[in-house]
Design a protein around this motif. Structure first.
Motif, PDB file in Angstrom:
ATOM      1  N   ARG A  21     -10.145  64.204  74.091  1.00 12.64           N
ATOM      2  CA  ARG A  21      -9.391  64.644  72.916  1.00 12.64           C
ATOM      3  C   ARG A  21      -8.340  65.657  73.352  1.00 12.64           C
ATOM      4  O   ARG A  21      -8.618  66.522  74.183  1.00 12.64           O
ATOM      5  CB  ARG A  21     -10.307  65.320  71.907  1.00 12.64           C
ATOM      6  CG  ARG A  21     -11.251  64.388  71.217  1.00 12.64           C
ATOM      7  CD  ARG A  21     -12.045  65.149  70.126  1.00 12.64           C
ATOM      8  NE  ARG A  21     -13.049  64.301  69.551  1.00 12.64           N
ATOM      9  CZ  ARG A  21     -14.279  64.136  70.029  1.00 12.64           C
ATOM     10  NH1 ARG A  21     -14.651  64.785  71.101  1.00 12.64           N
ATOM     11  NH2 ARG A  21     -15.137  63.339  69.434  1.00 12.64           N
ATOM     12  N   LEU A  22      -7.178  65.550  72.748  1.00 11.13           N
ATOM     13  CA  LEU A  22      -6.129  66.544  72.943  1.00 11.13           C
ATOM     14  C   LEU A  22      -5.871  67.221  71.611  1.00 11.13           C
ATOM     15  O   LEU A  22      -5.751  66.558  70.584  1.00 11.13           O
ATOM     16  CB  LEU A  22      -4.834  65.887  73.422  1.00 11.13           C
ATOM     17  CG  LEU A  22      -4.753  65.515  74.884  1.00 11.13           C
ATOM     18  CD1 LEU A  22      -3.478  64.747  75.160  1.00 11.13           C
ATOM     19  CD2 LEU A  22      -4.829  66.742  75.768  1.00 11.13           C
ATOM     20  N   VAL A  61     -13.993  71.559  78.777  1.00  8.23           N
ATOM     21  CA  VAL A  61     -12.785  71.931  78.044  1.00  8.23           C
ATOM     22  C   VAL A  61     -11.773  72.508  79.022  1.00  8.23           C
ATOM     23  O   VAL A  61     -12.111  73.371  79.833  1.00  8.23           O
ATOM     24  CB  VAL A  61     -13.100  72.963  76.933  1.00  8.23           C
ATOM     25  CG1 VAL A  61     -11.822  73.415  76.243  1.00  8.23           C
ATOM     26  CG2 VAL A  61     -14.083  72.383  75.930  1.00  8.23           C
ATOM     27  N   ILE A  62     -10.548  72.011  78.933  1.00  8.93           N
ATOM     28  CA  ILE A  62      -9.439  72.498  79.748  1.00  8.93           C
ATOM     29  C   ILE A  62      -8.391  73.048  78.800  1.00  8.93           C
ATOM     30  O   ILE A  62      -8.022  72.400  77.821  1.00  8.93           O
ATOM     31  CB  ILE A  62      -8.831  71.365  80.613  1.00  8.93           C
ATOM     32  CG1 ILE A  62      -9.870  70.848  81.607  1.00  8.93           C
ATOM     33  CG2 ILE A  62      -7.595  71.832  81.353  1.00  8.93           C
ATOM     34  CD1 ILE A  62     -10.442  69.553  81.266  1.00  8.93           C
ATOM     35  N   LYS A  63      -7.897  74.246  79.094  1.00 10.72           N
ATOM     36  CA  LYS A  63      -6.870  74.858  78.260  1.00 10.72           C
ATOM     37  C   LYS A  63      -5.589  74.989  79.059  1.00 10.72           C
ATOM     38  O   LYS A  63      -5.611  75.430  80.207  1.00 10.72           O
ATOM     39  CB  LYS A  63      -7.313  76.233  77.772  1.00 10.72           C
ATOM     40  CG  LYS A  63      -8.468  76.162  76.805  1.00 10.72           C
ATOM     41  CD  LYS A  63      -8.870  77.526  76.320  1.00 10.72           C
ATOM     42  CE  LYS A  63     -10.067  77.396  75.393  1.00 10.72           C
ATOM     43  NZ  LYS A  63     -10.566  78.707  74.991  1.00 10.72           N
ATOM     44  N   THR A  75       3.711  64.726  81.813  1.00 12.51           N
ATOM     45  CA  THR A  75       3.073  66.018  81.568  1.00 12.51           C
ATOM     46  C   THR A  75       2.744  66.204  80.087  1.00 12.51           C
ATOM     47  O   THR A  75       3.603  66.038  79.232  1.00 12.51           O
ATOM     48  CB  THR A  75       3.993  67.170  82.022  1.00 12.51           C
ATOM     49  OG1 THR A  75       4.414  66.937  83.366  1.00 12.51           O
ATOM     50  CG2 THR A  75       3.282  68.508  81.919  1.00 12.51           C
ATOM     51  N   VAL A  76       1.485  66.569  79.804  1.00 13.48           N
ATOM     52  CA  VAL A  76       1.086  66.884  78.427  1.00 13.48           C
ATOM     53  C   VAL A  76       0.693  68.355  78.274  1.00 13.48           C
ATOM     54  O   VAL A  76       0.565  68.835  77.152  1.00 13.48           O
ATOM     55  CB  VAL A  76      -0.046  65.963  77.908  1.00 13.48           C
ATOM     56  CG1 VAL A  76       0.431  64.519  77.860  1.00 13.48           C
ATOM     57  CG2 VAL A  76      -1.315  66.093  78.726  1.00 13.48           C
ATOM     58  N   ALA A  77       0.500  69.069  79.385  1.00 19.18           N
ATOM     59  CA  ALA A  77       0.200  70.505  79.335  1.00 19.18           C
ATOM     60  C   ALA A  77       0.500  71.117  80.698  1.00 19.18           C
ATOM     61  O   ALA A  77       0.341  70.455  81.729  1.00 19.18           O
ATOM     62  CB  ALA A  77      -1.254  70.754  78.966  1.00 19.18           C
ATOM     63  N   ILE A 102      -5.410  71.947  74.272  1.00 19.20           N
ATOM     64  CA  ILE A 102      -6.817  71.895  74.660  1.00 19.20           C
ATOM     65  C   ILE A 102      -7.206  70.440  74.879  1.00 19.20           C
ATOM     66  O   ILE A 102      -7.041  69.608  73.986  1.00 19.20           O
ATOM     67  CB  ILE A 102      -7.712  72.529  73.580  1.00 19.20           C
ATOM     68  CG1 ILE A 102      -7.299  73.995  73.382  1.00 19.20           C
ATOM     69  CG2 ILE A 102      -9.189  72.408  73.956  1.00 19.20           C
ATOM     70  CD1 ILE A 102      -7.847  74.617  72.139  1.00 19.20           C
ATOM     71  N   MET A 103      -7.688  70.141  76.079  1.00 20.63           N
ATOM     72  CA  MET A 103      -8.213  68.812  76.396  1.00 20.63           C
ATOM     73  C   MET A 103      -9.727  68.931  76.496  1.00 20.63           C
ATOM     74  O   MET A 103     -10.240  69.764  77.253  1.00 20.63           O
ATOM     75  CB  MET A 103      -7.657  68.287  77.724  1.00 20.63           C
ATOM     76  CG  MET A 103      -8.264  66.953  78.134  1.00 20.63           C
ATOM     77  SD  MET A 103      -7.666  66.358  79.739  1.00 20.63           S
ATOM     78  CE  MET A 103      -6.261  65.395  79.195  1.00 20.63           C
ATOM     79  N   THR A 104     -10.431  68.121  75.727  1.00 17.45           N
ATOM     80  CA  THR A 104     -11.887  68.081  75.786  1.00 17.45           C
ATOM     81  C   THR A 104     -12.302  66.737  76.356  1.00 17.45           C
ATOM     82  O   THR A 104     -11.852  65.692  75.886  1.00 17.45           O
ATOM     83  CB  THR A 104     -12.503  68.264  74.383  1.00 17.45           C
ATOM     84  OG1 THR A 104     -11.990  69.476  73.816  1.00 17.45           O
ATOM     85  CG2 THR A 104     -14.016  68.335  74.451  1.00 17.45           C
TER      86      THR A 104
END
Length: 138
Positions: free
Chosen positions: A124-125, A65-67, A94-96, A52-54
């Motif tokens: 935030r990750l 928010v990106i999931k 790449t982190v997600a 989850i990236m906020t």
């Protein structure tokens, strides 16, 4: 900062943008993929982990928010960048993967705020391990 890429979004430590960088949403970051904690990396490499990236601009009350998903092939070794992808492509940046949003999906109000070099943004990750399946009933 165009934030128009249809399948990726990027946060970078670099201070300058090129016209090619249509996925970049933030520059001057204090972390890159290789700087993430070892615990984050370990959990994110779990099949089925949720990333989850906020993205927040507190001064304007903006939050997005990106999931996405983790993957065993994530190496987290890039020294300047972190990329979230809608695809399954994995590289050192790449982190997600399999994210529900890319740069072009972000609200334009947020993108306008991110374009202002005076805007403070907090990114935030978070990683959530895969849910354990209950044992089969006997």
């Amino acid at each position: 900062m165009r934030a128009e890429h249809p399948t990726t979004l990027e946060v970078t430590r670099e201070e300058e943008l090129t016209p090619r960088g249509d996925c970049i949403i933030a520059v001057g970051a204090d972390k890159a993929a290789r700087d993430l904690s070892e615990e984050f990396k370990r959990l994110a490499r779990s099949e089925g982990a949720t990333i989850i990236m906020t993205i927040e601009v507190p001064s304007l009350g903006l939050r997005e928010v990106i999931k996405g998903r983790g993957h065993p092939g994530l190496t987290f070794d890039h020294p300047t960048d972190m990329v979230v992808r809608k695809s399954d492509y994995v590289c050192g940046r790449t982190v997600a993967i399999r994210a529900d949003k890319a740069a072009r999906d972000l609200p334009r109000e947020l993108v306008r705020a991110l374009r202002d070099p005076r805007t403070e943004v907090i990114i935030r990750l978070e990683v959530r391990p895969p849910r354990r399946q209950p044992p089969p009933a006997t």
